[in-house]
Design a protein around this motif. Structure first.
Motif, PDB file in Angstrom:
ATOM      1  N   TYR A  97       0.836  -1.208   0.000  1.00 56.06           N
ATOM      2  CA  TYR A  97       0.000   0.000   0.000  1.00 56.06           C
ATOM      3  C   TYR A  97       0.868   1.254   0.000  1.00 56.06           C
ATOM      4  O   TYR A  97       0.612   2.207  -0.759  1.00 56.06           O
ATOM      5  CB  TYR A  97      -0.915  -0.003   1.225  1.00 56.06           C
ATOM      6  CG  TYR A  97      -1.935   1.122   1.227  1.00 56.06           C
ATOM      7  CD1 TYR A  97      -3.236   0.909   0.788  1.00 56.06           C
ATOM      8  CD2 TYR A  97      -1.594   2.412   1.664  1.00 56.06           C
ATOM      9  CE1 TYR A  97      -4.186   1.926   0.791  1.00 56.06           C
ATOM     10  CE2 TYR A  97      -2.534   3.438   1.661  1.00 56.06           C
ATOM     11  CZ  TYR A  97      -3.813   3.195   1.223  1.00 56.06           C
ATOM     12  OH  TYR A  97      -4.738   4.209   1.212  1.00 56.06           O
ATOM     13  N   PRO A 119      -6.959   0.634  -3.281  1.00 56.71           N
ATOM     14  CA  PRO A 119      -7.658  -0.656  -3.188  1.00 56.71           C
ATOM     15  C   PRO A 119      -8.189  -1.149  -4.536  1.00 56.71           C
ATOM     16  O   PRO A 119      -8.154  -2.347  -4.831  1.00 56.71           O
ATOM     17  CB  PRO A 119      -8.806  -0.365  -2.214  1.00 56.71           C
ATOM     18  CG  PRO A 119      -8.304   0.768  -1.387  1.00 56.71           C
ATOM     19  CD  PRO A 119      -7.522   1.621  -2.327  1.00 56.71           C
ATOM     20  N   TYR A 120      -8.655  -0.210  -5.366  1.00 52.78           N
ATOM     21  CA  TYR A 120      -9.171  -0.567  -6.687  1.00 52.78           C
ATOM     22  C   TYR A 120      -8.068  -1.169  -7.557  1.00 52.78           C
ATOM     23  O   TYR A 120      -8.256  -2.227  -8.193  1.00 52.78           O
ATOM     24  CB  TYR A 120      -9.763   0.671  -7.363  1.00 52.78           C
ATOM     25  CG  TYR A 120     -10.039   0.505  -8.837  1.00 52.78           C
ATOM     26  CD1 TYR A 120     -11.053  -0.335  -9.295  1.00 52.78           C
ATOM     27  CD2 TYR A 120      -9.276   1.189  -9.781  1.00 52.78           C
ATOM     28  CE1 TYR A 120     -11.299  -0.491 -10.646  1.00 52.78           C
ATOM     29  CE2 TYR A 120      -9.511   1.039 -11.137  1.00 52.78           C
ATOM     30  CZ  TYR A 120     -10.520   0.200 -11.565  1.00 52.78           C
ATOM     31  OH  TYR A 120     -10.760   0.044 -12.917  1.00 52.78           O
ATOM     32  N   LEU A 122      -5.161  -2.478  -6.595  1.00 57.55           N
ATOM     33  CA  LEU A 122      -4.685  -3.749  -6.034  1.00 57.55           C
ATOM     34  C   LEU A 122      -5.638  -4.888  -6.368  1.00 57.55           C
ATOM     35  O   LEU A 122      -5.211  -6.025  -6.598  1.00 57.55           O
ATOM     36  CB  LEU A 122      -4.502  -3.629  -4.525  1.00 57.55           C
ATOM     37  CG  LEU A 122      -3.295  -2.806  -4.064  1.00 57.55           C
ATOM     38  CD1 LEU A 122      -3.248  -2.723  -2.543  1.00 57.55           C
ATOM     39  CD2 LEU A 122      -1.993  -3.401  -4.596  1.00 57.55           C
ATOM     40  N   GLN A 123      -6.917  -4.590  -6.426  1.00 56.03           N
ATOM     41  CA  GLN A 123      -7.877  -5.610  -6.817  1.00 56.03           C
ATOM     42  C   GLN A 123      -7.684  -6.000  -8.279  1.00 56.03           C
ATOM     43  O   GLN A 123      -7.791  -7.179  -8.638  1.00 56.03           O
ATOM     44  CB  GLN A 123      -9.302  -5.112  -6.592  1.00 56.03           C
ATOM     45  CG  GLN A 123     -10.378  -6.168  -6.875  1.00 56.03           C
ATOM     46  CD  GLN A 123     -11.771  -5.664  -6.556  1.00 56.03           C
ATOM     47  OE1 GLN A 123     -12.024  -4.466  -6.555  1.00 56.03           O
ATOM     48  NE2 GLN A 123     -12.683  -6.568  -6.285  1.00 56.03           N
ATOM     49  N   ASP A 128      -5.348  -7.508  -3.541  1.00 57.94           N
ATOM     50  CA  ASP A 128      -6.119  -6.731  -2.573  1.00 57.94           C
ATOM     51  C   ASP A 128      -6.024  -7.292  -1.160  1.00 57.94           C
ATOM     52  O   ASP A 128      -6.304  -6.573  -0.193  1.00 57.94           O
ATOM     53  CB  ASP A 128      -7.581  -6.638  -3.010  1.00 57.94           C
ATOM     54  CG  ASP A 128      -8.155  -7.979  -3.442  1.00 57.94           C
ATOM     55  OD1 ASP A 128      -7.489  -8.674  -4.232  1.00 57.94           O
ATOM     56  OD2 ASP A 128      -9.260  -8.320  -2.998  1.00 57.94           O
ATOM     57  N   GLN A 129      -5.603  -8.545  -1.006  1.00 59.86           N
ATOM     58  CA  GLN A 129      -5.459  -9.135   0.320  1.00 59.86           C
ATOM     59  C   GLN A 129      -4.035  -9.000   0.865  1.00 59.86           C
ATOM     60  O   GLN A 129      -3.737  -9.490   1.956  1.00 59.86           O
ATOM     61  CB  GLN A 129      -5.845 -10.621   0.276  1.00 59.86           C
ATOM     62  CG  GLN A 129      -7.270 -10.879  -0.176  1.00 59.86           C
ATOM     63  CD  GLN A 129      -8.296 -10.228   0.726  1.00 59.86           C
ATOM     64  OE1 GLN A 129      -8.194 -10.318   1.953  1.00 59.86           O
ATOM     65  NE2 GLN A 129      -9.284  -9.560   0.133  1.00 59.86           N
ATOM     66  N   ALA A 131      -2.140  -5.902   0.850  1.00 57.92           N
ATOM     67  CA  ALA A 131      -1.772  -4.486   0.891  1.00 57.92           C
ATOM     68  C   ALA A 131      -0.791  -4.173   2.015  1.00 57.92           C
ATOM     69  O   ALA A 131       0.011  -3.237   1.896  1.00 57.92           O
ATOM     70  CB  ALA A 131      -3.018  -3.624   1.049  1.00 57.92           C
ATOM     71  N   ARG A 256      -5.205 -14.721  -9.482  1.00 62.48           N
ATOM     72  CA  ARG A 256      -5.528 -13.441  -8.869  1.00 62.48           C
ATOM     73  C   ARG A 256      -5.982 -13.651  -7.446  1.00 62.48           C
ATOM     74  O   ARG A 256      -6.610 -14.624  -7.136  1.00 62.48           O
ATOM     75  CB  ARG A 256      -6.638 -12.746  -9.650  1.00 62.48           C
ATOM     76  CG  ARG A 256      -6.148 -12.299 -11.018  1.00 62.48           C
ATOM     77  CD  ARG A 256      -7.123 -11.306 -11.588  1.00 62.48           C
ATOM     78  NE  ARG A 256      -6.672 -10.842 -12.872  1.00 62.48           N
ATOM     79  CZ  ARG A 256      -7.258  -9.859 -13.519  1.00 62.48           C
ATOM     80  NH1 ARG A 256      -8.267  -9.215 -13.011  1.00 62.48           N
ATOM     81  NH2 ARG A 256      -6.812  -9.482 -14.697  1.00 62.48           N
TER      82      ARG A 256
END
Length: 256
Positions: A97, A119-120, A122-123, A128-129, A131, A256
């Motif tokens: 992050y 967050p967007y 990273l997804q 996203d898990q 960060a 992913r």
């Protein structure tokens, strides 16, 4: 859009790195730039990013003329580009992050922007898990995904991927290529993928530009170049790499 018009580059030591390059990359295009070390690929990237100046010719990058760009405009031009390096270039002491936040703060983004955008992105890259992980806690493929996210986080017009899979295991390369292809389709980004390995570009049937000796010796759709190479160097390069229609075979799915 990127436009090279009869571009030459000669370094101070007399090396003639580029010799009359004519090249156009439109919005949304996915172009592979292939050639051996010393062919001029790195020089093209340095010109696009404004790291060096051309010797002769004309160069436009996303609306900016690099022939007469001012020092004040260079950072603005670079914001239209997202760069992915082969060696990741992550900050080891910052989390995933924080690496992305650092890139956003560099252009003056607010804390609110960070909380919305990071967050967007990273997804998008499947992290996203993770960060709060540090680069040393990630695999090589995951670190490259962070580097891809960093290239995307400031919403560029175009991605420049400089040998982004060369430092990865073969099993991971296809995953990264799949990810880049998915991102291109989803976001509509233009991408320039630089590689010295013709095998890498077999994964995606798209435009290929072959360089050798500072010149573009061949360019066209990947299928056409693989099946009917015209230049002797391209024929030699493809000697051990027969064409495979990659759209008709399954590729390893990106995890992913």
């Amino acid at each position: 859009m990127i436009r090279f018009i009869d571009v030459y580059k000669e370094y101070d030591n007399g090396t003639k790195a580029l010799k009359g390059i004519d090249l156009r990359i439109d919005d949304g295009e996915f172009v592979f730039l292939v050639g051996p070390s010393g062919s001029g690929k790195s020089t093209i990237i340095k010109l696009i990013t404004g790291e060096i100046a051309l010797t002769q010719g004309k160069l436009m990058v996303n609306g900016y003329s690099l022939n007469n760009i001012s020092p004040r405009q260079v950072p603005l031009m670079r914001r239209t580009l997202g760069i992915i390096f082969q060696d990741f270039r992550l900050i080891d002491k910052k989390t995933v992050y924080e690496n992305l936040a650092f890139a956003m703060r560099a252009i003056g983004a607010s804390s609110r922007d960070l909380k919305r955008r990071i967050p967007y992105v990273l997804q998008l890259v499947g992290l996203d898990q993770k960060a709060d992980r540090y680069p040393g806690q990630l695999s090589g493929g995951e670190q490259q995904r962070v580097a891809i996210a960093r290239a995307l986080v400031n919403n560029p017009n175009m991605i420049i991927a400089d040998e982004p899979t060369s430092a990865l295991d073969v099993s991971v390369r296809a995953q990264i290529l799949n990810l880049l292809t998915d991102l291109k389709k989803e976001l509509g980004l233009a991408m320039v993928f630089i590689s010295h390995d013709i095998q890498t570009v077999r994964y995606i049937s798209d435009d290929i530009i072959v360089m050798n000796g500072g010149k573009i010796v061949e360019q066209g759709e990947a299928k056409q170049v693989f099946q009917h190479p015209q230049d002797p160097y391209t024929k030699m390069l493809l000697g051990d790499a027969p064409f495979t229609n990659t759209r008709e075979r399954s590729m390893p799915s990106s995890s992913r």
